[in-house]
Design a protein around this motif. Sequence first.
Motif, PDB file in Angstrom:
ATOM      1  N   LEU A 220     141.669 109.513 -16.983  1.00 29.14           N
ATOM      2  CA  LEU A 220     142.949 109.705 -17.657  1.00 29.14           C
ATOM      3  C   LEU A 220     143.400 108.408 -18.305  1.00 29.14           C
ATOM      4  O   LEU A 220     143.327 107.337 -17.695  1.00 29.14           O
ATOM      5  CB  LEU A 220     144.015 110.175 -16.658  1.00 29.14           C
ATOM      6  N   ASP A 221     143.886 108.508 -19.532  1.00 29.84           N
ATOM      7  CA  ASP A 221     144.374 107.369 -20.297  1.00 29.84           C
ATOM      8  C   ASP A 221     143.442 106.170 -20.189  1.00 29.84           C
ATOM      9  O   ASP A 221     143.844 105.046 -19.868  1.00 29.84           O
ATOM     10  CB  ASP A 221     145.797 106.975 -19.888  1.00 29.84           C
ATOM     11  N   THR A 222     142.197 106.422 -20.478  1.00 34.99           N
ATOM     12  CA  THR A 222     141.166 105.385 -20.471  1.00 34.99           C
ATOM     13  C   THR A 222     140.473 105.410 -21.815  1.00 34.99           C
ATOM     14  O   THR A 222     140.045 106.472 -22.272  1.00 34.99           O
ATOM     15  CB  THR A 222     140.133 105.651 -19.365  1.00 34.99           C
ATOM     16  N   GLU A 223     140.350 104.252 -22.453  1.00 36.94           N
ATOM     17  CA  GLU A 223     139.684 104.241 -23.757  1.00 36.94           C
ATOM     18  C   GLU A 223     138.217 104.616 -23.604  1.00 36.94           C
ATOM     19  O   GLU A 223     137.596 104.362 -22.566  1.00 36.94           O
ATOM     20  CB  GLU A 223     139.826 102.875 -24.436  1.00 36.94           C
ATOM     21  N   VAL A 224     137.678 105.242 -24.641  1.00 36.34           N
ATOM     22  CA  VAL A 224     136.283 105.667 -24.595  1.00 36.34           C
ATOM     23  C   VAL A 224     135.397 104.442 -24.358  1.00 36.34           C
ATOM     24  O   VAL A 224     135.496 103.427 -25.053  1.00 36.34           O
ATOM     25  CB  VAL A 224     135.884 106.369 -25.906  1.00 36.34           C
ATOM     26  N   GLY A 225     134.564 104.533 -23.339  1.00 42.17           N
ATOM     27  CA  GLY A 225     133.710 103.422 -22.973  1.00 42.17           C
ATOM     28  C   GLY A 225     134.351 102.442 -22.009  1.00 42.17           C
ATOM     29  O   GLY A 225     133.667 101.567 -21.471  1.00 42.17           O
ATOM     30  N   GLY A 226     135.645 102.578 -21.787  1.00 40.06           N
ATOM     31  CA  GLY A 226     136.343 101.675 -20.881  1.00 40.06           C
ATOM     32  C   GLY A 226     136.383 102.237 -19.465  1.00 40.06           C
ATOM     33  O   GLY A 226     135.972 103.366 -19.206  1.00 40.06           O
ATOM     34  N   GLU A 227     136.871 101.407 -18.548  1.00 42.97           N
ATOM     35  CA  GLU A 227     136.924 101.825 -17.154  1.00 42.97           C
ATOM     36  C   GLU A 227     138.244 101.426 -16.523  1.00 42.97           C
ATOM     37  O   GLU A 227     138.808 100.379 -16.847  1.00 42.97           O
ATOM     38  CB  GLU A 227     135.797 101.175 -16.336  1.00 42.97           C
ATOM     39  N   ARG A 228     138.721 102.267 -15.640  1.00 41.18           N
ATOM     40  CA  ARG A 228     139.809 101.895 -14.742  1.00 41.18           C
ATOM     41  C   ARG A 228     139.191 101.500 -13.406  1.00 41.18           C
ATOM     42  O   ARG A 228     138.047 101.883 -13.102  1.00 41.18           O
ATOM     43  CB  ARG A 228     140.793 103.057 -14.589  1.00 41.18           C
ATOM     44  N   PRO A 229     139.920 100.727 -12.601  1.00 42.38           N
ATOM     45  CA  PRO A 229     139.372 100.358 -11.282  1.00 42.38           C
ATOM     46  C   PRO A 229     138.949 101.593 -10.497  1.00 42.38           C
ATOM     47  O   PRO A 229     139.575 102.650 -10.576  1.00 42.38           O
ATOM     48  CB  PRO A 229     140.549  99.641 -10.605  1.00 42.38           C
ATOM     49  N   THR A 230     137.874 101.457  -9.742  1.00 36.54           N
ATOM     50  CA  THR A 230     137.327 102.587  -9.002  1.00 36.54           C
ATOM     51  C   THR A 230     138.270 103.007  -7.889  1.00 36.54           C
ATOM     52  O   THR A 230     138.587 102.231  -6.984  1.00 36.54           O
ATOM     53  CB  THR A 230     135.951 102.241  -8.409  1.00 36.54           C
ATOM     54  N   VAL A 231     138.741 104.241  -7.996  1.00 36.47           N
ATOM     55  CA  VAL A 231     139.578 104.856  -6.958  1.00 36.47           C
ATOM     56  C   VAL A 231     138.912 106.193  -6.652  1.00 36.47           C
ATOM     57  O   VAL A 231     139.157 107.185  -7.319  1.00 36.47           O
ATOM     58  CB  VAL A 231     141.030 105.056  -7.441  1.00 36.47           C
ATOM     59  N   GLN A 232     138.062 106.208  -5.653  1.00 33.63           N
ATOM     60  CA  GLN A 232     137.217 107.367  -5.389  1.00 33.63           C
ATOM     61  C   GLN A 232     137.302 107.717  -3.906  1.00 33.63           C
ATOM     62  O   GLN A 232     136.861 106.957  -3.053  1.00 33.63           O
ATOM     63  CB  GLN A 232     135.769 107.051  -5.796  1.00 33.63           C
ATOM     64  N   LEU A 233     137.857 108.889  -3.617  1.00 31.95           N
ATOM     65  CA  LEU A 233     138.061 109.286  -2.224  1.00 31.95           C
ATOM     66  C   LEU A 233     136.838 109.936  -1.596  1.00 31.95           C
ATOM     67  O   LEU A 233     136.749 110.036  -0.371  1.00 31.95           O
ATOM     68  CB  LEU A 233     139.245 110.259  -2.132  1.00 31.95           C
ATOM     69  N   VAL A 234     135.905 110.391  -2.406  1.00 40.63           N
ATOM     70  CA  VAL A 234     134.698 111.041  -1.884  1.00 40.63           C
ATOM     71  C   VAL A 234     133.522 110.077  -2.003  1.00 40.63           C
ATOM     72  O   VAL A 234     133.223 109.582  -3.091  1.00 40.63           O
ATOM     73  CB  VAL A 234     134.391 112.346  -2.645  1.00 40.63           C
ATOM     74  N   ASP A 235     132.864 109.796  -0.890  1.00 37.64           N
ATOM     75  CA  ASP A 235     131.671 108.948  -0.909  1.00 37.64           C
ATOM     76  C   ASP A 235     130.457 109.805  -1.229  1.00 37.64           C
ATOM     77  O   ASP A 235     130.289 110.907  -0.676  1.00 37.64           O
ATOM     78  CB  ASP A 235     131.486 108.253   0.439  1.00 37.64           C
ATOM     79  N   VAL A 236     129.623 109.283  -2.115  1.00 42.56           N
ATOM     80  CA  VAL A 236     128.436 110.018  -2.566  1.00 42.56           C
ATOM     81  C   VAL A 236     127.196 109.201  -2.238  1.00 42.56           C
ATOM     82  O   VAL A 236     127.148 107.987  -2.485  1.00 42.56           O
ATOM     83  CB  VAL A 236     128.488 110.279  -4.089  1.00 42.56           C
ATOM     84  N   ALA A 237     126.206 109.854  -1.673  1.00 44.25           N
ATOM     85  CA  ALA A 237     124.909 109.205  -1.421  1.00 44.25           C
ATOM     86  C   ALA A 237     123.831 110.029  -2.107  1.00 44.25           C
ATOM     87  O   ALA A 237     123.859 111.268  -2.068  1.00 44.25           O
ATOM     88  CB  ALA A 237     124.632 109.100   0.068  1.00 44.25           C
ATOM     89  N   VAL A 238     122.889 109.320  -2.748  1.00 46.92           N
ATOM     90  CA  VAL A 238     121.796 109.988  -3.458  1.00 46.92           C
ATOM     91  C   VAL A 238     120.539 109.876  -2.614  1.00 46.92           C
ATOM     92  O   VAL A 238     120.127 108.772  -2.222  1.00 46.92           O
ATOM     93  CB  VAL A 238     121.560 109.350  -4.835  1.00 46.92           C
ATOM     94  N   SER A 239     119.928 111.007  -2.310  1.00 43.10           N
ATOM     95  CA  SER A 239     118.707 111.005  -1.500  1.00 43.10           C
ATOM     96  C   SER A 239     117.485 110.812  -2.388  1.00 43.10           C
ATOM     97  O   SER A 239     117.576 110.866  -3.627  1.00 43.10           O
ATOM     98  CB  SER A 239     118.597 112.308  -0.718  1.00 43.10           C
ATOM     99  N   GLU A 240     116.340 110.606  -1.762  1.00 39.15           N
ATOM    100  CA  GLU A 240     115.116 110.343  -2.521  1.00 39.15           C
ATOM    101  C   GLU A 240     114.700 111.525  -3.379  1.00 39.15           C
ATOM    102  O   GLU A 240     114.085 111.356  -4.429  1.00 39.15           O
ATOM    103  CB  GLU A 240     113.994 109.976  -1.552  1.00 39.15           C
ATOM    104  N   ASP A 241     115.059 112.733  -2.951  1.00 38.48           N
ATOM    105  CA  ASP A 241     114.659 113.909  -3.738  1.00 38.48           C
ATOM    106  C   ASP A 241     115.679 114.263  -4.820  1.00 38.48           C
ATOM    107  O   ASP A 241     115.575 115.300  -5.477  1.00 38.48           O
ATOM    108  CB  ASP A 241     114.422 115.107  -2.822  1.00 38.48           C
TER     109      ASP A 241
END
Length: 554
Positions: A220-241
């Motif tokens: 939201l209200d972020t310029e294209v290609g820009g970033e806001r500080p990471t505020v992420q409540l769900v942790d994600v892990a990527v497995s080998e598969d």
Amino acid sequence: MSQSVTFQTRLLSSLSKVFADEELLQGSYNNGSAFCNETFSFQVAYRSNRLLKNIRVMLQSEISPHIIVRSVGLVPSELPAYHDHDEFVLRSTSGLYPDPLLPLTAESVVTGYPNQWRSLWITVQPEDEVKGGTYEIGIRFEADSGESLGEEVFTLEVIPASLPAQTLIHTEWFHADCLAAYYGVEIFSERHWVLMGQFMGTAARHGINMILTPLFTPPLDTEVGGERPTVQLVDVAVSEDGTYAFAFDKLDRWADLCDAHGIQYLEFSHLFTQWGARHAPKIMGNVNGKSEKLFGWDTDAMGSSYHAFIRQFIPALTGWIESRGLKQRCYFHVSDEPSVSHLEAYGHASRLMNELLPDYPIIDALSDISFYEQGLVKRPIPGSNHIEPFLDQQVTPLWTYYCCSQYKEVSNRFFNLPSARNRILGIQLYKYNIEGFLHWGYNFWNSQYSRRAIDPFQVTDADGGFPSGDAFVVYPGEEGPIESIRLKVFQEALQDLRALQLLETLIGREAVMQSLEEGLEEPITFKCYPRDMEWLLSKRQWMNEEIKANMVVK
């Protein structure tokens, strides 16, 4: 009005705005009434003809434990209005505007600046603890020497009855990253959680019962290609598969915090980018023990990789929701403010979300009814200046919103608008049976597009992005949230809505509407409504008198 050689005072309603460089044109407002579970506010304006420091403010009332006295502060506005604003404004010049409600010092002193009107904001909160009756509230000003400079006495009737609970769903977007940036704390540190709880509590006390919940950093209200500080409540892990695992520990804590502070609904942040739904929000994940960006601006929202992620994530999230018994309290978003040119991308995203969330409400702010007609949004949130086609088609349930674009004719809450233009919304929401109201700016303390963090006491227009008053309704104080007069007046609008709902149970909806519109040249709509504060104040007093006359009070 009392007057001495050096000092003047006057009682005013909450709908007056006191500018330091203007004469007061309003008459005195001496009395009012409120139910025992609502908040009531009025003002005491004061002016000295010379510099007077250390003026003591003395509160005298039988119900003083339920009264808060604050000073209405002045903040700068460089962009109070767009160039083509309508005529229903107080002024359109840059300068100092009254807005933050500042706590008095420990000594309860204020300064009288030469020939400048200033005001105190008096808030009465009976909280079901004050017996019905009439109470005097005295505000006395004393010089450093002890000499009395002036005194005003307001009479408040506390009605021994309660307004019904709020049924309107109301969200003002909560920006957790702005809290961390202003206070200089690490995101999701213990101090950050405390701050988020404080600001949630202030929101809930003002009728904001739904909160934007950042599953991933909100796009939201972020310029294209820009970033806001990471505020992420769900942790994600990527497995080998290539599959994903999700942890909801922080989301659990967030939900607990919402429960503790009275937030009823969780509004999950958008899973596709704003203004088009063509990309994914920034999503961080653990890959081989390292935190990496999995998706973002370089992600094609219609691509197979993001679809695969969403198809794994949504079932995991709904499993969490149902395990906590939250199914009736959760709402989803696709993308914010799509236009007709985005129909293809939005349609692709919407169909995916509807497939995976058949039993959950999905809401989005938009203004073109074709999204609804094509079945892409079952719960549209049109802007208040574009709501007529949705009303004509009897869209149910119906929400509405306003932001910087709704600056002609309709209600809004910019610094330069009369407070009556803020408060009228409660009556409009009642007339049209609106289920929910959305606004994007509870505490957006960034420049437009989030290019930098700002100090909201110094920059009130998002670096010239939006008229002052659009981006936030609270300020960051040393001890937590500082409320604004706009937040208090909007709270009054919501209390008006509840009073009308109570009155309807006593005399019927038809009688309520007939009396509301009695004597008006045209029926009330979102664009046509009485514009003076006296009408609003008298109508609220009429509601109270009618309720008293038609019910047995406790």
